[in-house]
Enzyme design. Structure first.
Site, PDB file in Angstrom:
ATOM      1  N   ASP A  70       8.310   0.341 -12.919  1.00  0.00           N
ATOM      2  CA  ASP A  70       7.338  -0.770 -13.004  1.00  0.00           C
ATOM      3  C   ASP A  70       6.451  -0.615 -14.240  1.00  0.00           C
ATOM      4  O   ASP A  70       6.068  -1.611 -14.869  1.00  0.00           O
ATOM      5  CB  ASP A  70       6.459  -0.802 -11.748  1.00  0.00           C
ATOM      6  CG  ASP A  70       7.298  -0.945 -10.492  1.00  0.00           C
ATOM      7  OD1 ASP A  70       8.336  -1.629 -10.553  1.00  0.00           O
ATOM      8  OD2 ASP A  70       6.928  -0.351  -9.463  1.00  0.00           O
TER       9      ASP A  70
ATOM     10  N   VAL B 244       0.886  -1.169   0.000  1.00  0.00           N
ATOM     11  CA  VAL B 244       0.000   0.000   0.000  1.00  0.00           C
ATOM     12  C   VAL B 244       0.922   1.217   0.000  1.00  0.00           C
ATOM     13  O   VAL B 244       1.761   1.366   0.897  1.00  0.00           O
ATOM     14  CB  VAL B 244      -0.918  -0.008   1.244  1.00  0.00           C
ATOM     15  CG1 VAL B 244      -1.745   1.271   1.291  1.00  0.00           C
ATOM     16  CG2 VAL B 244      -1.798  -1.239   1.212  1.00  0.00           C
TER      17      VAL B 244
ATOM     18  N   GLY C 199       3.485  -1.510  -4.866  1.00  0.00           N
ATOM     19  CA  GLY C 199       4.326  -2.706  -4.793  1.00  0.00           C
ATOM     20  C   GLY C 199       4.806  -2.997  -6.209  1.00  0.00           C
ATOM     21  O   GLY C 199       4.020  -2.933  -7.161  1.00  0.00           O
TER      22      GLY C 199
END
Ligand code: RIB
Length: 309
Positions: free
Chosen positions: A254, A12, A39
């Protein structure tokens, strides 16, 4: 649709936008805050799913107020959560993130339930995992699990991508060499190789250290400098960055990995996938947040059309 498995973390994200970091003992007001699902593993899964990939997530959440929200968030993007399981008496992973006025981020991670993702969880998901085209891994879960996932992928002839983030100096490079793609950013490369990475030449030299140790492909993500792909056969490609006004770089790495995975699985074309990933990551830094900043496929296609060369 060809599918991707992400075996990795979820957190989170507690993102504070700051003027500067407080000094020791100082209380300082920051202008704004945002909480969201993050994450590295989860972000990569969401990026690929937003582009249309069929994604299965293998991950662990805690048994706290965050757990169901994280699972619902995956499901809202169509991600298969059969192997996202709760760990009792444990907190979910959380990540306090600080973004400075230059849009750069500093991240703390408290792994929580992510520490409990074990090789046995890969065994439980084995029948599903055997059917995917690509397994995507990062380093916010135990190394033994990452190594086991690489062995699993090799055994079943599944392509495997390792994003060594956050950098873990004790990463066994022998396992990295068993991956089809190894994608660090320049800071992670520096930590792994112990050489400076300030210039493109230095980055190339550091990457070559790993190629000499047996890696087949390395793609170094360079933020505003683009990305550099080197292969064991000596070929090299520098993909130019897309120039944008960045407001928050959190989760951009990411975004690159998730987008690269999506396009590579669909096309098998590394250069094409890197170019798409550069554009997707560039778009992500123009919005605040991690997953929040990832565009929809429609927004992405529109942006890609404008920036096609
Ligand atoms: O790469 C960005 C991610 O790193 C954040 O979402 C945070 O959760 C940490 O895992």
């Amino acid at each position: 649709m060809k599918s991707i498995a992400v075996i990795g973390s979820n957190m989170v994200d507690l993102i504070s936008y700051t003027h500067r970091m407080p000094k020791e003992g100082e209380t300082l007001e920051a202008p704004s805050f945002r909480m969201g699902c993050g994450g590295k593993g989860a972000n990569q899964a969401v990026a690929a799913a937003k582009l249309g990939s069929s994604v299965v997530m293998v991950s662990k959440v805690g048994d706290d107020m965050f757990a169901d929200n994280t699972i619902r968030n995956f499901q809202s993007y169509g991600i298969d959560t059969k192997y996202v399981q709760k760990v009792l008496h444990t907190s979910s992973g959380v990540a306090p993130i600080f973004v400075n006025p230059s849009s750069q981020n500093s991240i703390l991670i408290i792994k929580g339930a992510n520490e409990f993702l074990k090789p046995a969880d890969i065994d439980k998901a084995a029948e599903t995992l055997k059917k995917v085209e690509l397994i995507v891994l990062q380093l916010e879960v135990p190394l033994e699990t990452v190594y086991y996932a690489i062995e699993f992928a090799n055994k079943h002839n599944i392509k495997v991508l390792l994003n060594p983030a956050p950098a873990v100096p004790e990463l066994d490079i022998e396992y990295a060499c068993r991956c089809d793609f190894f994608i660090p950013n320049e800071t992670e490369l520096e930590i792994l190789v112990g050489k400076p990475v300030d210039t493109i030449e230095e980055i190339r030299d550091a990457a070559k250290v790993l190629l000499d140790r047996g890696l087949s492909n390395i793609i170094v993500t360079l933020g505003a400098r683009g990305s550099l792909w080197l292969t064991k056969d000596g070929s090299e490609l520098l993909v130019d960055p897309i120039k944008v006004d960045a407001i928050d770089t959190s989760g951009a790495g990411d975004a690159f990995i998730g987008c690269f995975s999506h396009y590579f699985v669909q096309s098998g074309d590394v250069e094409f996938s890197m170019k798409k990933a550069s554009m997707f990551a560039a778009m992500s830094v123009t919005e605040k947040g991690t997953q929040f900043s990832y565009p929809s496929i429609e927004q992405f296609n529109e942006f890609a059309e404008k920036h096609a060369n």
